[in-house]
Design a protein around this motif. Structure first.
Motif, PDB file in Angstrom:
ATOM      1  N   SER A 104       0.845  -1.192   0.000  1.00  0.00           N
ATOM      2  CA  SER A 104       0.000   0.000   0.000  1.00  0.00           C
ATOM      3  C   SER A 104       0.881   1.242   0.000  1.00  0.00           C
ATOM      4  O   SER A 104       1.871   1.316   0.728  1.00  0.00           O
ATOM      5  N   ALA A 105       0.516   2.191  -0.834  1.00  0.00           N
ATOM      6  CA  ALA A 105       1.213   3.475  -0.902  1.00  0.00           C
ATOM      7  C   ALA A 105       0.170   4.578  -1.026  1.00  0.00           C
ATOM      8  O   ALA A 105      -0.948   4.362  -1.503  1.00  0.00           O
ATOM      9  N   ARG A 106       0.551   5.773  -0.587  1.00  0.00           N
ATOM     10  CA  ARG A 106      -0.345   6.916  -0.686  1.00  0.00           C
ATOM     11  C   ARG A 106       0.446   8.125  -1.166  1.00  0.00           C
ATOM     12  O   ARG A 106       1.674   8.185  -1.023  1.00  0.00           O
ATOM     13  N   ASP A 107      -0.280   9.060  -1.695  1.00  0.00           N
ATOM     14  CA  ASP A 107       0.328  10.317  -2.105  1.00  0.00           C
ATOM     15  C   ASP A 107       0.356  11.234  -0.877  1.00  0.00           C
ATOM     16  O   ASP A 107      -0.696  11.587  -0.347  1.00  0.00           O
ATOM     17  N   PRO A 108       1.541  11.601  -0.400  1.00  0.00           N
ATOM     18  CA  PRO A 108       1.591  12.428   0.816  1.00  0.00           C
ATOM     19  C   PRO A 108       0.982  13.806   0.625  1.00  0.00           C
ATOM     20  O   PRO A 108       0.626  14.460   1.612  1.00  0.00           O
ATOM     21  N   ASP A 109       0.849  14.249  -0.612  1.00  0.00           N
ATOM     22  CA  ASP A 109       0.260  15.568  -0.848  1.00  0.00           C
ATOM     23  C   ASP A 109      -1.245  15.560  -0.658  1.00  0.00           C
ATOM     24  O   ASP A 109      -1.814  16.543  -0.199  1.00  0.00           O
ATOM     25  N   ALA A 110      -1.871  14.455  -1.014  1.00  0.00           N
ATOM     26  CA  ALA A 110      -3.326  14.348  -0.855  1.00  0.00           C
ATOM     27  C   ALA A 110      -3.684  12.876  -0.892  1.00  0.00           C
ATOM     28  O   ALA A 110      -3.354  12.175  -1.860  1.00  0.00           O
ATOM     29  N   ASP A 111      -4.356  12.410   0.152  1.00  0.00           N
ATOM     30  CA  ASP A 111      -4.720  11.001   0.217  1.00  0.00           C
ATOM     31  C   ASP A 111      -5.711  10.608  -0.862  1.00  0.00           C
ATOM     32  O   ASP A 111      -5.861   9.426  -1.174  1.00  0.00           O
ATOM     33  N   THR A 112      -6.398  11.575  -1.426  1.00  0.00           N
ATOM     34  CA  THR A 112      -7.403  11.253  -2.441  1.00  0.00           C
ATOM     35  C   THR A 112      -6.803  11.064  -3.826  1.00  0.00           C
ATOM     36  O   THR A 112      -7.482  10.585  -4.728  1.00  0.00           O
ATOM     37  N   LYS A 113      -5.543  11.412  -4.012  1.00  0.00           N
ATOM     38  CA  LYS A 113      -4.934  11.241  -5.331  1.00  0.00           C
ATOM     39  C   LYS A 113      -4.673   9.760  -5.585  1.00  0.00           C
ATOM     40  O   LYS A 113      -4.101   9.072  -4.739  1.00  0.00           O
ATOM     41  N   PRO A 114      -5.085   9.256  -6.751  1.00  0.00           N
ATOM     42  CA  PRO A 114      -4.925   7.809  -7.013  1.00  0.00           C
ATOM     43  C   PRO A 114      -3.470   7.448  -7.305  1.00  0.00           C
ATOM     44  O   PRO A 114      -2.691   8.236  -7.827  1.00  0.00           O
ATOM     45  N   VAL A 115      -3.140   6.205  -6.949  1.00  0.00           N
ATOM     46  CA  VAL A 115      -1.801   5.638  -7.167  1.00  0.00           C
ATOM     47  C   VAL A 115      -1.979   4.284  -7.840  1.00  0.00           C
ATOM     48  O   VAL A 115      -2.867   3.507  -7.460  1.00  0.00           O
ATOM     49  N   LYS A 116      -1.158   3.991  -8.837  1.00  0.00           N
ATOM     50  CA  LYS A 116      -1.199   2.670  -9.474  1.00  0.00           C
ATOM     51  C   LYS A 116       0.088   1.913  -9.173  1.00  0.00           C
ATOM     52  O   LYS A 116       1.142   2.511  -8.956  1.00  0.00           O
ATOM     53  N   TYR A 117      -0.030   0.568  -9.171  1.00  0.00           N
ATOM     54  CA  TYR A 117       1.075  -0.300  -8.786  1.00  0.00           C
ATOM     55  C   TYR A 117       1.517  -1.151  -9.985  1.00  0.00           C
ATOM     56  O   TYR A 117       0.699  -1.510 -10.844  1.00  0.00           O
ATOM     57  N   SER A 118       2.796  -1.479  -9.993  1.00  0.00           N
ATOM     58  CA  SER A 118       3.345  -2.366 -11.025  1.00  0.00           C
ATOM     59  C   SER A 118       4.581  -3.057 -10.460  1.00  0.00           C
ATOM     60  O   SER A 118       5.163  -2.610  -9.471  1.00  0.00           O
ATOM     61  N   ILE A 119       4.966  -4.164 -11.110  1.00  0.00           N
ATOM     62  CA  ILE A 119       6.166  -4.914 -10.719  1.00  0.00           C
ATOM     63  C   ILE A 119       7.253  -4.648 -11.744  1.00  0.00           C
ATOM     64  O   ILE A 119       7.009  -4.716 -12.952  1.00  0.00           O
ATOM     65  N   ASP A 120       8.430  -4.330 -11.257  1.00  0.00           N
ATOM     66  CA  ASP A 120       9.581  -4.161 -12.141  1.00  0.00           C
ATOM     67  C   ASP A 120       9.967  -5.542 -12.659  1.00  0.00           C
ATOM     68  O   ASP A 120      10.476  -6.386 -11.914  1.00  0.00           O
ATOM     69  N   ARG A 121       9.720  -5.780 -13.948  1.00  0.00           N
ATOM     70  CA  ARG A 121       9.940  -7.110 -14.505  1.00  0.00           C
ATOM     71  C   ARG A 121      11.413  -7.486 -14.573  1.00  0.00           C
ATOM     72  O   ARG A 121      11.740  -8.657 -14.767  1.00  0.00           O
ATOM     73  N   HIS A 122      12.306  -6.530 -14.439  1.00  0.00           N
ATOM     74  CA  HIS A 122      13.725  -6.887 -14.364  1.00  0.00           C
ATOM     75  C   HIS A 122      14.024  -7.644 -13.077  1.00  0.00           C
ATOM     76  O   HIS A 122      15.045  -8.340 -12.979  1.00  0.00           O
ATOM     77  N   THR A 123      13.168  -7.490 -12.061  1.00  0.00           N
ATOM     78  CA  THR A 123      13.343  -8.228 -10.806  1.00  0.00           C
ATOM     79  C   THR A 123      12.477  -9.475 -10.753  1.00  0.00           C
ATOM     80  O   THR A 123      12.530 -10.202  -9.761  1.00  0.00           O
ATOM     81  N   ASP A 124      11.701  -9.730 -11.790  1.00  0.00           N
ATOM     82  CA  ASP A 124      10.850 -10.926 -11.868  1.00  0.00           C
ATOM     83  C   ASP A 124      10.903 -11.462 -13.291  1.00  0.00           C
ATOM     84  O   ASP A 124       9.909 -11.455 -14.014  1.00  0.00           O
ATOM     85  N   LEU A 125      12.105 -11.914 -13.681  1.00  0.00           N
ATOM     86  CA  LEU A 125      12.309 -12.352 -15.061  1.00  0.00           C
ATOM     87  C   LEU A 125      11.483 -13.585 -15.393  1.00  0.00           C
ATOM     88  O   LEU A 125      11.088 -13.775 -16.546  1.00  0.00           O
ATOM     89  N   GLU A 126      11.219 -14.443 -14.418  1.00  0.00           N
ATOM     90  CA  GLU A 126      10.449 -15.652 -14.677  1.00  0.00           C
ATOM     91  C   GLU A 126       8.944 -15.395 -14.646  1.00  0.00           C
ATOM     92  O   GLU A 126       8.170 -16.314 -14.884  1.00  0.00           O
ATOM     93  N   ARG A 127       8.551 -14.150 -14.346  1.00  0.00           N
ATOM     94  CA  ARG A 127       7.130 -13.772 -14.280  1.00  0.00           C
ATOM     95  C   ARG A 127       6.351 -14.726 -13.367  1.00  0.00           C
ATOM     96  O   ARG A 127       5.381 -15.361 -13.770  1.00  0.00           O
ATOM     97  N   LEU A 128       6.797 -14.781 -12.137  1.00  0.00           N
ATOM     98  CA  LEU A 128       6.137 -15.626 -11.143  1.00  0.00           C
ATOM     99  C   LEU A 128       5.002 -14.910 -10.429  1.00  0.00           C
ATOM    100  O   LEU A 128       4.131 -15.567  -9.859  1.00  0.00           O
ATOM    101  N   PHE A 129       5.017 -13.567 -10.459  1.00  0.00           N
ATOM    102  CA  PHE A 129       4.051 -12.808  -9.659  1.00  0.00           C
ATOM    103  C   PHE A 129       3.348 -11.762 -10.526  1.00  0.00           C
ATOM    104  O   PHE A 129       3.857 -11.335 -11.564  1.00  0.00           O
ATOM    105  N   ASN A 130       2.188 -11.363 -10.035  1.00  0.00           N
ATOM    106  CA  ASN A 130       1.410 -10.295 -10.663  1.00  0.00           C
ATOM    107  C   ASN A 130       0.867  -9.403  -9.552  1.00  0.00           C
ATOM    108  O   ASN A 130       0.739  -9.828  -8.400  1.00  0.00           O
ATOM    109  N   ILE A 131       0.575  -8.162  -9.892  1.00  0.00           N
ATOM    110  CA  ILE A 131       0.056  -7.224  -8.897  1.00  0.00           C
ATOM    111  C   ILE A 131      -1.123  -6.478  -9.490  1.00  0.00           C
ATOM    112  O   ILE A 131      -1.120  -6.115 -10.681  1.00  0.00           O
TER     113      ILE A 131
END
Length: 712
Positions: free
Chosen positions: A331-358
């Motif tokens: 979980s992450a939030r925008d410290p400037d405003a909690d109502t601002k949306p945030v999207k998540y992603s996985i750095d695929r260079h750290t998951d070369l075998e594509r074992l996980f999704n977010i």
């Protein structure tokens, strides 16, 4: 419990049948004065109001007597009367009036004084002595902590020149401040002490790095030289800011000690002291060589990247979890405003075998494939949080995923064993100690169980209870003649859930040993022939011989009857001689298998000269072809084939001579054969043979050596 004078307590004996023959007598604390007992009924009465604060418990004895004989009908009974507390005492302060002072212009929350009250009621029973403090007078300048009675400043910028004295009334109320509780009050007289009202304002952004300077202040000193040297410091220190002295300009430089956060706190205020570093002893009496100033810092907002609630994340998941299973949530939030949306992603260079999704919206991490702890115990991936309104603002956080073990692997032999048993061994002899390994890691450690078939007539097993087992002989007298090798299946099981087991085969060789049990040889003995073969064995041997003879005769007959087809069927197809040989050449040194003169000069070739080793089959009569002076194409062809055979690892190791003597019907080039050419030896240049390498060295010597130019 408030025991009133007419409130009865009743005692009753089993000997009392209600006929008036029983007499009750009371002795002990307060008997006859505070407590009276009815001799007939046993009812106990209090003669006056009881106060728990004076005495909380009374110990009494009751006797049951025969009214006529005054003899005790049963043993004395001891009992206690405990006085329960009621809220009959109000809180009291030690003083009616307290005096305190605080510097003017103090920050909000600055402690002024602490006042406490006491309540005589029982603290362990109910809320009779649980106090709550409140301020009745002195707002909005001051506030009080409801639990400990600490008075603090509640209004910034209180100026002594505007108002110097404040009367604050503090109330302490029991019953936890509830309605009906008793209360007491006290007055606190607070005076603002004078400070130097010099002030500075500094503005900075929240992204200023730690150690960065945000502003400068300077005090005026009319002296010169070292008498004007000054030193700046923050009164009482500060958690977020520090001040250092610039020796060149004699200014105070305000720097940041702790990261600023506009969303948490936007305004700061503290006092700075400046003093001379050098004091002349002649003038220090009666003078203060220092001054004070107030510094107010205002923090301005900047667009900050998202902030994760944790850094790093450590998540555990069991192996063999199916694809699509839940792993954890970031979980992450925008410290400037909690109502601002945030999207998540996985750095695929750290998951070369594509074992996980977010999940890009809620940060839920799931598996894309089943995990195997034996392949990897930890997976370290990076999750990126990005502001949707400003994609340039991103934050990364490491997520460490620990794969928990599941018992999905069976134990097996720890190594490959070379086991033998002596022919002269006795029953119960140890021949091998085995152990096992398991790639799983149970929480309680490994515990292996070894077993073999109970019906095995040759060997038995003894589990040593330490993850090893002994292989013992069940009998003696092994013989290599009967069996030179035994295959012993051993079942190994673990103790985890679900139980896994495997069967490993232990190979036991039968060997000849000396008297000490040392192995001498393990080769099987050759069994001597018996005195005679049975009739069935002789018939089988003869039958095999007959079958072999029949196969040989049939093979020879087929070879004789096989008819070779001519290479060229049409009689009108005329070309040079094509000779077929069935033998293998002898290489360069074999000069007896053919006439080397033919290769030296095609003009001297005898039409009917045959090889000495075989009789060739003449498919067509010899025909002299038209001479061709230039044989470059043939030379190139031979060179190409030579190169192919030299580099071909599968080419047979024998020489081969192929004659290409016919161009084709109607060709202007006529025949390409050099065997029937009318050109003489002198018309050809054979120097190129020296470049063919060692296999043609002898051929080059013969041709180049007879060159007319060289002979001349």
């Amino acid at each position: 419990l408030d025991i009133q004078r007419k409130t009865p307590l009743s005692l009753h004996s089993n000997m009392d049948r209600g006929d008036g023959n029983v007499k009750y007598v009371l002795t002990g604390d307060g008997a006859g004065s505070l407590f009276l007992i009815d001799e007939k009924s046993g009812d106990i009465h209090a003669t006056k109001r009881l106060d728990r604060e004076e005495k909380a418990m009374y110990s009494l004895n009751a006797k049951v007597l025969d009214r006529r004989t005054n003899l005790e009908l049963e043993p004395d009974t001891e009992f206690n009367i405990k006085i329960h507390d009621i809220n009959d005492n109000e809180p009291k302060f030690a003083k009616e009036t307290y005096f305190a002072s605080v510097p003017e212009m103090s920050e909000v929350g600055t402690s002024v004084a602490t006042v406490t009250a006491n309540d005589a009621d029982d603290e362990t029973y109910g809320n009779s002595a649980k106090l709550v403090y409140s301020i009745l007078q002195g707002q909005p300048y001051f506030s009080v902590d409801s639990e400990n009675g600490t008075i603090k400043t509640a209004l910034p910028g209180m100026d002594r020149e505007v108002k110097e004295n404040y009367q604050v009334v503090i109330q302490a109320k029991d019953m936890a401040g509830q309605m009906g509780g008793l209360s007491g009050t006290t007055t606190v007289s607070i005076t603002l002490s004078d400070v130097n009202d010099n002030s500075f304002r500094v503005t900075t952004v929240e992204s200023t790095e730690i150690g960065g300077a945000i502003g400068r202040i300077k005090a005026d000193d009319p002296d010169v030289g070292r008498n004007a040297e000054m030193e700046y410091s923050i009164v009482g220190g500060h958690d977020t800011f520090n001040i250092i002295t610039d020796q060149t300009t004699q200014e105070g430089v305000i720097i940041i000690k702790k990261a600023l956060d506009y969303e948490s706190k936007r305004d700061y205020e503290f006092r700075v002291e400046v003093k001379n570093t050098y004091l002349d002893a002649r003038f220090i009496h009666g003078l203060q060589f220092k001054d004070y100033a107030t510094v107010k810092v205002t923090v301005e907002d900047v667009d900050e990247p998202p902030v994760f609630t944790r850094n790093p994340y450590i998540i555990e998941v069991h192996e063999d979890t199916a694809a699509g299973s839940f792993v954890g949530v970031v979980s992450a939030r925008d410290p400037d405003a909690d109502t601002k949306p945030v999207k998540y992603s996985i750095d695929r260079h750290t998951d070369l075998e594509r074992l996980f999704n977010i999940d890009s919206v809620n940060g839920t991490i799931t598996t894309l494939k089943a995990l195997d702890r034996e392949m990897s115990k930890w997976h370290n991936i990076s999750v990126v949080a990005t502001e949707i309104n400003n994609p340039r603002q991103t934050t990364r956080v490491p997520v460490f995923i620990k794969v928990l073990d599941v018992n999905d692997n069976a134990p097996e032999f720890a190594m490959s064993y070379d086991t033998f048993v002596c022919e002269n061994v006795k029953a119960g002899q140890l021949i091998q100690t085995i152990s096992a390994v398991d790639t799983d890691e149970p929480l309680v450690g490994h515990k292996f169980v070894f077993s073999i078939s109970a019906t095995n007539p040759n060997f038995t097993i003894a589990d040593r209870e330490d993850n090893t087992a002994n292989i013992l002989t069940r009998r003696g007298g092994f013989s290599r003649r009967e069996m030179s090798m035994y295959f012993l299946p051993v079942v190994i099981s673990d103790n985890d859930y679900p139980i896994q087991s495997s069967t490993s085969t232990l190979i036991v060789r039968v060997c000849a040993c000396d008297s000490r049990g040392n192995m001498q040889t393990c080769n099987p003995e050759v069994l001597p022939f018996s005195d005679g073969l049975t009739t069935g064995a002789l018939v089988a041997i003869l039958l095999c011989v007959v079958i072999l003879l029949m196969i040989v005769v049939l093979f020879a007959a087929l070879r004789r009857q096989r008819k070779k087809e001519p290479l060229i069927i049409s009689k009108e197809d005329v070309r040079d001689n094509v000779v077929s040989y069935n033998d293998e050449g002898g290489g360069e040194e074999d000069t007896q298998a053919f006439d080397i003169g033919t290769l030296r000069n095609p003009e001297v070739m005898d039409a009917n000269k045959l090889r000495r080793d075989i009789i060739p089959e003449m498919l067509f009569p010899f025909r002299r072809t038209s001479p061709i002076k230039d044989n470059a194409d043939v030379r190139d062809f031979i060179s190409g084939r030579l190169q192919e055979n030299d580099v071909d690892p599968t080419a047979p190791p024998y020489d081969s001579l192929a004659t290409y003597a016919y161009e084709g019907s109607g060709s202007l080039a006529e025949s390409l054969s050099s065997l029937e050419s009318g050109a003489t030896e002198g018309d050809h240049d054979y120097d190129y043979l020296s470049s063919w390498g060692p296999p043609f060295k002898k051929l080059a010597e013969m041709y180049i050596g007879k060159s007319p130019d060289r002979e001349a």
